[in-house]
Design a protein around this motif. Structure first.
Motif, PDB file in Angstrom:
ATOM      1  N   VAL A  59      46.380  64.182 -63.064  1.00 61.03           N
ATOM      2  CA  VAL A  59      45.010  64.543 -62.706  1.00 61.03           C
ATOM      3  C   VAL A  59      44.741  65.953 -63.213  1.00 61.03           C
ATOM      4  CG1 VAL A  59      45.731  65.424 -60.443  1.00 61.03           C
ATOM      5  CG2 VAL A  59      43.373  64.642 -60.770  1.00 61.03           C
ATOM      6  N   LEU A 104      41.375  67.664 -59.213  1.00 61.80           N
ATOM      7  CA  LEU A 104      42.155  67.888 -57.999  1.00 61.80           C
ATOM      8  C   LEU A 104      41.417  68.836 -57.056  1.00 61.80           C
ATOM      9  CD1 LEU A 104      44.781  67.189 -56.599  1.00 61.80           C
ATOM     10  CD2 LEU A 104      45.860  69.112 -57.765  1.00 61.80           C
ATOM     11  N   VAL A 140      38.758  66.951 -55.157  1.00 63.96           N
ATOM     12  CA  VAL A 140      39.293  66.115 -54.077  1.00 63.96           C
ATOM     13  C   VAL A 140      39.645  66.969 -52.868  1.00 63.96           C
ATOM     14  CG1 VAL A 140      41.237  64.671 -53.392  1.00 63.96           C
ATOM     15  CG2 VAL A 140      40.133  64.300 -55.599  1.00 63.96           C
ATOM     16  N   VAL A 180      45.262  58.186 -53.110  1.00 64.48           N
ATOM     17  CA  VAL A 180      44.585  58.277 -54.409  1.00 64.48           C
ATOM     18  C   VAL A 180      43.359  57.369 -54.451  1.00 64.48           C
ATOM     19  CG1 VAL A 180      44.871  57.874 -56.888  1.00 64.48           C
ATOM     20  CG2 VAL A 180      46.704  58.949 -55.581  1.00 64.48           C
ATOM     21  N   TRP A 227      40.291  59.798 -56.028  1.00 60.88           N
ATOM     22  CA  TRP A 227      40.628  60.765 -57.060  1.00 60.88           C
ATOM     23  C   TRP A 227      39.946  60.372 -58.381  1.00 60.88           C
ATOM     24  CZ3 TRP A 227      46.330  62.789 -56.725  1.00 60.88           C
ATOM     25  CH2 TRP A 227      46.622  63.146 -55.399  1.00 60.88           C
ATOM     26  N   VAL A 278      41.936  59.775 -62.536  1.00 59.35           N
ATOM     27  CA  VAL A 278      43.380  59.832 -62.354  1.00 59.35           C
ATOM     28  C   VAL A 278      44.072  58.794 -63.237  1.00 59.35           C
ATOM     29  CG1 VAL A 278      43.439  58.194 -60.433  1.00 59.35           C
ATOM     30  CG2 VAL A 278      45.180  59.975 -60.593  1.00 59.35           C
TER      31      VAL A 278
END
Length: 281
Positions: free
Chosen positions: A175, A180, A183, A234, A243, A246
């Motif tokens: 990622v 990231l 998230v 995830v 995510w 990803v």
């Protein structure tokens, strides 16, 4: 030779039956090719392994395939000091004995609303379980799945099981730093945040991640990071965002109960992490 560390990799995709390839990383070998004799503890047959001509003191080799039904494995080396590896545990398709313990904790390791020491310990264990085989750089976990704190003293299977009852497999994903951060900027409805391994730290302020470091170095938005996490996290469950962008890179990890038990055995007695990897302002 001064050290043998085991890592293991799932060889079946389904939960049961599950088999594992066990890899050993040998450290502290003298220069040149070496003949190494080893066996799985509890068996009679010694196996021969030749190290590479150029190993620079360390190399990794496949040692055994362990079938479903086993709950642990340990490797013994035939040498004067009787070196044995750490013990690896995996519970998905079997249960250890009722009187078996997995190392010990030197103090209580507890949860907090933001994750805290217990979440940090599990994140460290998950990273340690897959790092050698996958190149993972960090791990993230959610407090959502932890149902019990760990008391001080010997850790039983029941404690490991109740602490992590779901037993999710630890996988690895790529990622970007920007994804990231996006998230991590969103706590769930209970106000819980995602907790990182010791390699990753971040600051959450005003609905955004304002600082993030990986091994002490600031993370760039275009930087690609390999992160260990289960598929539920995830996928955007437990109240956290899915995510974005990803990429799955590794699905050979153990379940998180096995990862935690292995980490406790290897590092016993284990003290509580500081619980300070996430700063919320």
């Amino acid at each position: 030779m001064r050290k043998l560390t085991l890592s293991f990799e799932r060889t079946t995709a389904t939960k049961c039956p599950v088999t594992f390839d066990v890899y050993g990383t040998f450290e502290g070998l003298p220069p040149g090719p070496q003949l190494i004799q080893y066996r799985v503890v509890g068996t009679e047959q010694w196996k021969n392994l030749k190290s590479p001509t150029r190993h620079h003191g360390s190399f990794t080799a496949l040692l055994a395939t362990v079938p479903s039904g086993h709950t642990s494995v340990q490797i013994e080396l035939r040498q004067p000091d009787g070196l044995m590896s750490d013990t690896l545990y995996y519970f998905k398709c079997g249960m250890p004995g009722a009187d078996e313990t997995f190392g010990e904790t030197s103090e209580p390791i507890v949860r907090t609303p933001s994750g805290g020491p217990l979440a940090e310990l599990v994140a460290d264990a998950n990273l340690a379980a897959v790092q050698a085989r996958s190149g993972a750089e960090a791990a993230l976990v959610s407090r959502y799945g932890f149902h019990q704190d760990l008391d001080a003293g010997p850790v039983t299977y029941e404690e490991v099981f109740v602490t992590l009852p779901a037993g999710f497999a630890v996988d690895v994903w790529e990622v970007t730093g920007a994804a990231l951060k996006s998230v991590l900027a969103y706590p769930n409805a209970q106000g819980w945040v995602l907790t990182p391994s010791s390699s990753l730290r971040y600051t959450l302020e005003g609905g955004a991640v304002t600082e993030m470091t990986l091994n002490g170095v600031p993370v760039a938005d275009d930087q690609v990071i390999r992160v260990a996490a289960n598929y539920v996290l995830v996928g955007g469950y437990e109240g956290f965002p899915r995510w974005p962008g990803v990429t799955s890179v590794y699905h050979g990890g153990p379940d998180d109960r096995g990862a935690l038990a292995t980490y406790l055995v290897k590092n016993s007695p284990v003290s509580a992490p500081a619980g300070d990897r996430v700063t919320i302002r």
